[in-house]
Motif scaffolding. Sequence first.
Motif, PDB file in Angstrom:
ATOM      1  N   VAL A  63       9.523   8.873   7.279  1.00 51.97           N
ATOM      2  CA  VAL A  63       8.377   9.787   7.334  1.00 51.97           C
ATOM      3  C   VAL A  63       8.613  10.853   8.407  1.00 51.97           C
ATOM      4  CG1 VAL A  63       5.933   9.954   7.961  1.00 51.97           C
ATOM      5  CG2 VAL A  63       6.681   8.179   6.393  1.00 51.97           C
ATOM      6  N   ALA A  69      10.832   6.391   2.003  1.00 52.63           N
ATOM      7  CA  ALA A  69      10.112   5.463   2.882  1.00 52.63           C
ATOM      8  C   ALA A  69       9.464   4.333   2.090  1.00 52.63           C
ATOM      9  CB  ALA A  69       9.051   6.220   3.679  1.00 52.63           C
ATOM     10  N   GLY A  70       9.169   4.594   0.823  1.00 53.43           N
ATOM     11  CA  GLY A  70       8.438   3.611   0.017  1.00 53.43           C
ATOM     12  C   GLY A  70       9.306   2.449  -0.439  1.00 53.43           C
ATOM     13  N   HIS A  71       8.658   1.518  -1.140  1.00 53.26           N
ATOM     14  CA  HIS A  71       9.392   0.348  -1.636  1.00 53.26           C
ATOM     15  C   HIS A  71      10.278   0.707  -2.818  1.00 53.26           C
ATOM     16  CE1 HIS A  71       7.663  -2.754   0.797  1.00 53.26           C
ATOM     17  NE2 HIS A  71       6.498  -2.158   0.674  1.00 53.26           N
ATOM     18  N   GLU A 117      10.946  10.304 -11.091  1.00 53.56           N
ATOM     19  CA  GLU A 117       9.578  10.465 -10.618  1.00 53.56           C
ATOM     20  C   GLU A 117       9.511  11.384  -9.402  1.00 53.56           C
ATOM     21  OE1 GLU A 117       7.175   6.595 -11.122  1.00 53.56           O
ATOM     22  OE2 GLU A 117       7.013   7.188  -9.015  1.00 53.56           O
ATOM     23  N   LEU A 124       7.725  15.024  -9.166  1.00 56.12           N
ATOM     24  CA  LEU A 124       6.677  15.186  -8.158  1.00 56.12           C
ATOM     25  C   LEU A 124       7.014  16.326  -7.198  1.00 56.12           C
ATOM     26  CD1 LEU A 124       4.068  13.644  -7.468  1.00 56.12           C
ATOM     27  CD2 LEU A 124       5.378  12.374  -5.777  1.00 56.12           C
ATOM     28  N   MET A 139      12.010  17.603   1.850  1.00 57.57           N
ATOM     29  CA  MET A 139      10.994  16.761   2.503  1.00 57.57           C
ATOM     30  C   MET A 139      10.528  15.641   1.578  1.00 57.57           C
ATOM     31  SD  MET A 139       7.145  17.315   2.921  1.00 57.57           S
ATOM     32  CE  MET A 139       6.962  15.895   1.903  1.00 57.57           C
ATOM     33  N   PHE A 140      10.295  15.977   0.305  1.00 61.83           N
ATOM     34  CA  PHE A 140       9.811  14.970  -0.650  1.00 61.83           C
ATOM     35  C   PHE A 140      10.814  13.844  -0.843  1.00 61.83           C
ATOM     36  CE2 PHE A 140       5.941  14.994  -3.022  1.00 61.83           C
ATOM     37  CZ  PHE A 140       5.331  16.170  -2.613  1.00 61.83           C
ATOM     38  N   MET A 149       4.726  19.581  -6.872  1.00 59.99           N
ATOM     39  CA  MET A 149       4.009  19.824  -5.625  1.00 59.99           C
ATOM     40  C   MET A 149       4.493  21.091  -4.940  1.00 59.99           C
ATOM     41  SD  MET A 149       1.574  17.765  -5.464  1.00 59.99           S
ATOM     42  CE  MET A 149       0.922  18.027  -3.825  1.00 59.99           C
ATOM     43  N   ALA A 171      10.872  11.697   2.306  1.00 62.54           N
ATOM     44  CA  ALA A 171       9.627  10.944   2.462  1.00 62.54           C
ATOM     45  C   ALA A 171       9.536   9.822   1.431  1.00 62.54           C
ATOM     46  CB  ALA A 171       8.430  11.876   2.330  1.00 62.54           C
ATOM     47  N   ALA A 172       9.918  10.126   0.192  1.00 65.57           N
ATOM     48  CA  ALA A 172       9.790   9.118  -0.861  1.00 65.57           C
ATOM     49  C   ALA A 172      10.673   7.908  -0.581  1.00 65.57           C
ATOM     50  CB  ALA A 172      10.147   9.729  -2.217  1.00 65.57           C
ATOM     51  N   PRO A 228      10.228   2.788   7.128  1.00 67.15           N
ATOM     52  CA  PRO A 228       9.309   3.837   6.655  1.00 67.15           C
ATOM     53  C   PRO A 228       8.970   4.869   7.735  1.00 67.15           C
ATOM     54  CG  PRO A 228       8.263   1.656   6.565  1.00 67.15           C
ATOM     55  CD  PRO A 228       9.705   1.439   6.854  1.00 67.15           C
ATOM     56  N   ARG A 267      12.213   6.145  -7.368  1.00 67.91           N
ATOM     57  CA  ARG A 267      12.635   6.465  -8.737  1.00 67.91           C
ATOM     58  C   ARG A 267      13.008   7.929  -8.783  1.00 67.91           C
ATOM     59  NH1 ARG A 267       7.663   3.447 -11.840  1.00 67.91           N
ATOM     60  NH2 ARG A 267       7.800   1.503 -10.686  1.00 67.91           N
TER      61      ARG A 267
END
Lengths: 501, 151
Positions: B82, B112-114, B120, B124, B105-106, B128, B109-110, B78, B117
């Motif tokens: 990031v 990094a999460g578990h 999604e 997003l 960037m999105f 944003m 960055a995304a 992560p 999707r």
Amino acid sequence: MEILSNLIMGFGVAVSLQNVLYCLLGCVLGTLIGVLPGIGPLVTISMLLPITFNLPPIPALIMLAGIYYGSQYGGSTTAILVNLPGETSSVVTCLDGYQMARQGRAGPALAIAAIGSFVAGCFGVLLIALFGPIIAEWAFEFGAAEYFALMFFALVCASVLAHGELVKALGMVVLGLLIGLVGTDVNSGLARFSFGLPQLTDGIGFTVIAVGMFAVSEIVMNVEKKEAREVFTSKVGSLMPSLQDLRQSAAPILRGTLLGAFFGTLPGTGPSISAFSAYMLEKKIAKDPSKFGKGAIQGVASPEAANNAATQTSFIPTLTLGIPGSATMALMLGALTIQGIAPGPQVMTSKPDLFWGLIASMWIGNLMLLVLNLPMVGVWVKLLKVPYRWLFPSIIMFCCVGNYSLNNSPMDLYVCAVVGFLGYILVKLECEPAPLMLGFVLGPLMEENLRRALLISRGDPTVFFTRPISLTFMVLACVVLIMMVTPAMRRKRTQVYQEAG
Amino acid sequence: MKIPLESNKDFLAGMVFIVIAVTALIASKDFAMGTTLRMGPGYFPRVLGIILLLFGIVIALRGLRLPQRVEGGWGWKPLLFVLASMVAFAFLMERVGLVPSIIVMFFIAAAAGHEFRWLEVTVLAVLMSAFAVGVFIYGLGLPYRLIVGLD
């Protein structure tokens, strides 16, 4: 009745449409952040700071202050309904607040928390108005030696009261002081620690440090953990506290307010310590201490009042002396500096509209928060369902655009990434970033005052111990340090933090 | 239980401080020290460097004496994503404009999460970036190009 006319002038500034709107925006954002666990006020303020530089100073400060005290209100909502502290300062509110919610008394708990916060907020604002000018007057007598001693004292207190071990906190302060030296030395014009990068000769922007140190590490730490947020979705029930609730909470609210107001003014102590001490005090003087932890309304009223009072009064040293007592206040001070306002006692005389306008806006903000929090609590609870995987990329986006917009240079973000890397490692090794931030902001000031003091005293270092005010701060700092090294106090400190969670 | 040095919390923290202190001391070796009366630009940095070095040694030694394990393992993945998303944003801004930079960037960055999707993240990122254009370009009047080549 100078204060009265000043306050009237302040309200005149604060009720302008623009300022009311920014105050509202700050309060809404603050509540939002307070409600959401995993985003603290430090991260939010560091994320939004660069953006506020595009605003005039007064609305910028009003909005940032709103975020800070708004987050204290919001934090209690999460603590009571979800048993998760939205902010570290609402850890103790979980203890009895959540129990009250389980007994179907979430409404009164929320109401008492909000009323307590409001009373404390009003009192805090009043204290700033009363004592701010007196302290600023006194601070005009400060010379370089006094300022150096005061900053030394502030840094020692901040490390002693930081979470975790003392040596590490002190190490972080020194590291912050060192990072603060990056850039051109004012006295010699020499570029220090710029490592050949021309962009670093202006120093590292403090929002770059703030985002790197707080936001990056907090996001990574949160992402690491698997998301396990259970929302307590039971009915909030009637908001109205009974007459008995009010009677039982009146005295605890007052005690919490006084305690918090006192702790708020001290360097290093913030809302968290105030709330914790207030809870301990209530438990100690209660007729039936066994009720605590099982839904005692006093256990909600007093800490909530204390943390909000401390939030307000922590502005006193920042605004009157120009010396921040906590990392959040260091960010506020940085915001002033970037707006071109030299912090210190002269702010009150040279920028009275800023000082009194800010104070008046805090009172308005507290009133707004009462309205925002109570009837709209349902809306905030729904927000708890927003998953973190949507939140964190959005936070990063704000950090990126904000930091980029400062100098329109990619270099700031590259440096931010390096700081973020270091910050994550340090946080993981349990070195708190808050003392570093304080050291970073105070570093250049300390060096300047040290040099000046020694220049005036013709190189005689005893100058810090021969002038009474300076001597007092130095002795206080040493007393605090020695106290912490004694084993008994050290045990006590560890115990306090364990109990506080 | 034996804790290896590479997961000894205090030892590592001490080492981080020592490395930074030594770097600072080396970097400030050419700055004039001056006297206490007229401090040179090297005085304060060198004093701080030495203090930090001492703290680092104390912390590292304590780590050796009372070893404690780093809690919860390291989240390099992560962290990497990031930081990479920030660097990518900075690198792309001048080259392709605000909107594509935010979208890239999105996605980084995304990751990094578990969970990642596609739908999604896409929704997003689009929402944003529209929000960012509204706030930063129209609201605050920042002088950035939206999409290089299209505007």
